[in-house]
Design a protein around this motif. Sequence first.
Motif, PDB file in Angstrom:
ATOM      1  N   ARG A   1       0.912  -1.114   0.094  1.00  7.08           N
ATOM      2  CA  ARG A   1      -0.029   0.073  -0.012  1.00  7.08           C
ATOM      3  C   ARG A   1       0.903   1.416  -0.056  1.00  7.08           C
ATOM      4  O   ARG A   1       0.346   2.578   0.341  1.00  7.08           O
ATOM      5  N   ALA A   2       2.064   1.222  -0.336  1.00  7.42           N
ATOM      6  CA  ALA A   2       2.929   2.461  -0.140  1.00  7.42           C
ATOM      7  C   ALA A   2       2.839   3.468  -0.980  1.00  7.42           C
ATOM      8  O   ALA A   2       2.778   4.653  -0.653  1.00  7.42           O
ATOM      9  N   ALA A   3       2.333   2.896  -2.314  1.00 12.14           N
ATOM     10  CA  ALA A   3       2.117   4.080  -3.310  1.00 12.14           C
ATOM     11  C   ALA A   3       0.820   4.836  -2.857  1.00 12.14           C
ATOM     12  O   ALA A   3       1.082   6.190  -2.905  1.00 12.14           O
ATOM     13  N   ALA A   4      -0.113   4.117  -2.523  1.00 13.15           N
ATOM     14  CA  ALA A   4      -1.363   4.915  -1.996  1.00 13.15           C
ATOM     15  C   ALA A   4      -1.054   5.780  -0.816  1.00 13.15           C
ATOM     16  O   ALA A   4      -1.582   6.906  -0.559  1.00 13.15           O
ATOM     17  N   ALA A   5      -0.030   5.143   0.089  1.00 14.27           N
ATOM     18  CA  ALA A   5      -0.025   5.944   1.266  1.00 14.27           C
ATOM     19  C   ALA A   5       0.993   7.198   1.082  1.00 14.27           C
ATOM     20  O   ALA A   5       0.690   8.189   1.742  1.00 14.27           O
ATOM     21  N   LYS A   6       1.778   7.076   0.287  1.00 15.06           N
ATOM     22  CA  LYS A   6       2.637   8.241  -0.113  1.00 15.06           C
ATOM     23  C   LYS A   6       1.697   9.286  -0.668  1.00 15.06           C
ATOM     24  O   LYS A   6       1.928  10.660  -0.295  1.00 15.06           O
ATOM     25  N   ALA A   7       0.999   9.235  -1.499  1.00 17.82           N
ATOM     26  CA  ALA A   7       0.160   9.974  -2.161  1.00 17.82           C
ATOM     27  C   ALA A   7      -0.754  10.709  -0.877  1.00 17.82           C
ATOM     28  O   ALA A   7      -1.091  11.962  -0.964  1.00 17.82           O
ATOM     29  N   ALA A   8      -1.480   9.869  -0.079  1.00 15.02           N
ATOM     30  CA  ALA A   8      -2.169  10.591   1.009  1.00 15.02           C
ATOM     31  C   ALA A   8      -1.227  11.328   1.872  1.00 15.02           C
ATOM     32  O   ALA A   8      -1.709  12.271   2.536  1.00 15.02           O
ATOM     33  N   VAL A   9      -0.181  10.741   2.070  1.00 18.79           N
ATOM     34  CA  VAL A   9       0.863  11.458   3.023  1.00 18.79           C
ATOM     35  C   VAL A   9       1.292  13.108   2.341  1.00 18.79           C
ATOM     36  O   VAL A   9       1.143  14.106   3.060  1.00 18.79           O
TER      37      VAL A   9
ATOM     38  N   THR B   1      -3.485   8.302   7.191  1.00 19.21           N
ATOM     39  CA  THR B   1      -2.920   7.087   7.045  1.00 19.21           C
ATOM     40  C   THR B   1      -3.542   5.599   7.502  1.00 19.21           C
ATOM     41  O   THR B   1      -2.866   4.643   7.155  1.00 19.21           O
ATOM     42  N   THR B   2      -4.519   5.998   8.556  1.00 21.99           N
ATOM     43  CA  THR B   2      -5.253   4.904   8.947  1.00 21.99           C
ATOM     44  C   THR B   2      -5.827   3.933   7.954  1.00 21.99           C
ATOM     45  O   THR B   2      -5.580   2.669   8.183  1.00 21.99           O
ATOM     46  N   PRO B   3      -6.463   4.535   6.985  1.00 24.72           N
ATOM     47  CA  PRO B   3      -6.977   3.424   5.769  1.00 24.72           C
ATOM     48  C   PRO B   3      -5.993   2.725   5.267  1.00 24.72           C
ATOM     49  O   PRO B   3      -6.355   1.446   4.685  1.00 24.72           O
TER      50      PRO B   3
END
Length: 705
Positions: free
Chosen positions: A437-445, A490-492
């Motif tokens: 989930r790193a890509a989605a998480a980086k976008a969210a961050v 980042t919880t999701p």
Amino acid sequence: MRATGTTTSTGASAGARTVRSRLPWAVIGLWIVVLAVSAVFAGKLNGAKHDDAVDYLPASAQSTQVAKIQKEMSGGSSTDLVLVYDRAGGLTAADRAAADRQTAALEKAYPLAGARPAAVASKDGRTLIVPVSVAESAGKPEDVVKAVRDRLATDRPAGLTIDVGGPGAAQGDAKEVFASIDGTLLLSTAGIVALLLILTYRSPFLWLVPLAVVGVAAGTAMALVYGMVQAFGLTVSDMSSSVMTVLIFGAGTDYALLLISRYRDELRRVPEPYEAMRAALRGVGPAVLTSAATVVAGLLCLLAADLNSSRGLGPVGAVGIVCALAAMTTLLPAVLVLLGRRVFWPLVPAYGSPSRAGRGVYRRIGTFVVGRPVAVLAASAVAVGALALGIGNLPGALHQDDTFTSTPESVAADHILHRAFPERSTQAITVVVPTDRAAAAKAAVSGTAGVAGAETGRSGGGWTEISAYPAAAPDTTGEKDTIERLRVTTTPDHGLVGGASAQRIDTASTSSRDSRLVIPLVLAAVFLLLAALLRSLVAPLLLTAAMVLVWAAALGIGGLIFGPILGFHGIDPGLPLLSFVFLVALGVDYGIFLMHRMREETRGGAGPKRSTMVALESTGGVIASAGIVLAATFTVLASLPLVMMVEMGLVIALGVLLDTFVVRTFLVPAATTLLGDRVWYPGRPGPAAPTPHEGAPAPAPVGAP
């Protein structure tokens, strides 16, 4: 028949003399064995201490979980450094070339973690920074930081400032400071106690005895604490170890003052030192045991805390108190008995001589207090209450840059960074997320409000590291808000947010929760012990309320001096809780000595005014001496180069002095005078038991000087 009885009596007397002559030697021999065993393990305690912020936090804290995940990644955890190059007139080509050479040399010399170091220049061209993450396998942070600084110093163009900052450098500087604490603290505390004992006893020899005994207690406690670390995984920090040392010297010396004072009076009544010591132990034993039990109970309440540093301090401090009590009630009496009266030279207490203790001051104070109880109570309560108002002037939470009383290199580097890069923090917030989930998480961050930029770092163990750079400076409300938003966004993606700033936020949050839980437990434990000793509900309530007022006033004085006078910009989150535990538990000791004596006078038929006057006169001198010693030992903490230790030492020392010379001398006696026999509610103490030996002189008061 008569001859047989005489023979039996003579045999019994001979047996008693044999016991008297052998028992002190047996006690000393036992302590020699204890000391020999302790010496093997006491020195190992230093290697078992933990002073990293993450070690203080509970396992449930997000920042703790992040640190654990980082250790499991490739290369383990890292020492994160920032090389800071700065020239007031602007960096030259030679400066930039030196930075490139040094960065390349570090890449060859150390295994690095994360992305390859890349230089970043400030907009004004004055400052250049190079973030470097050295892998855990390179060594301890303090060793890595020292070696890196030594390397940079050998290739420094003239006029160029090169500082090593970042979380790893701050940790290394803290470790270096902590390494110097033990020796400094021990020598300073021993010196202060020695000076006060010399002034108290005015003897060239007597002061050595309690000082040596308290040293034995300290060594024994260190060995026992090391055993607890190995057996139970107890968290011991330099702070808890330092506080234990101060507790042993302070409380142990207080117990010695009480015992020696009573022993000196008994030597004037009893010809044999052995019998005089037995009488002294019987006289002060109940008060000393109860006071020690109160301190231990208060400290053990810290076991309910979530913060590992606070929870570990509880049993560490309790072990120190127990060792001090054991040494002062067994080893000290044995040594004093063997040395006999001559240890008091030149003021030797001869058998049959009158007491030379001067109590005139406290006799006059007692007369004044019971003569004007309303005025005294009102004046002392208003004075202490006014000091408590200073709490509103206490500074906020202590920032990382304000941790030290001086300015180490890591703090100097941070100051340059804040000036050179005002548009964003140079201290990254660490986010770890499942790798899938790193890509989605980086976008969210990156899309989180307050985040100026984000970079993907290491991966390992199914996790990926993301470094988020907040727009706000470290330790500001803006950065805190950014961290809280990141934890939501980042919880999701099952992300966890950590790093140095997140650790400090978690520490403050956990400390607040601990205070709400532990403070009521300490109050309940102290109240119950006092109720059991004094067999009353009102007297314990009066003493505990007085100590809460003292604690508030001591913090209030801190609010008046920390910022305006000492220039401190914050307080440690754990200061309110720890100062409360120590001031209530230790301060109640003096209340025990005073009220126990007052109760004995009441049992003897004295009225409220008379019992108050006699108790104040009898215990005032020794309480004053004990209070000065205890306050002086905690003041030693103010000599250490850590703001949190200075603050704790001053708050506790000021509270002890306030309790000794205002609350215990004026406020409490005035209140008991006004309450009268109601202070012993729900009953009045019964008559005292008859003396065991008809015609024997009455014993000296408990705790009399």
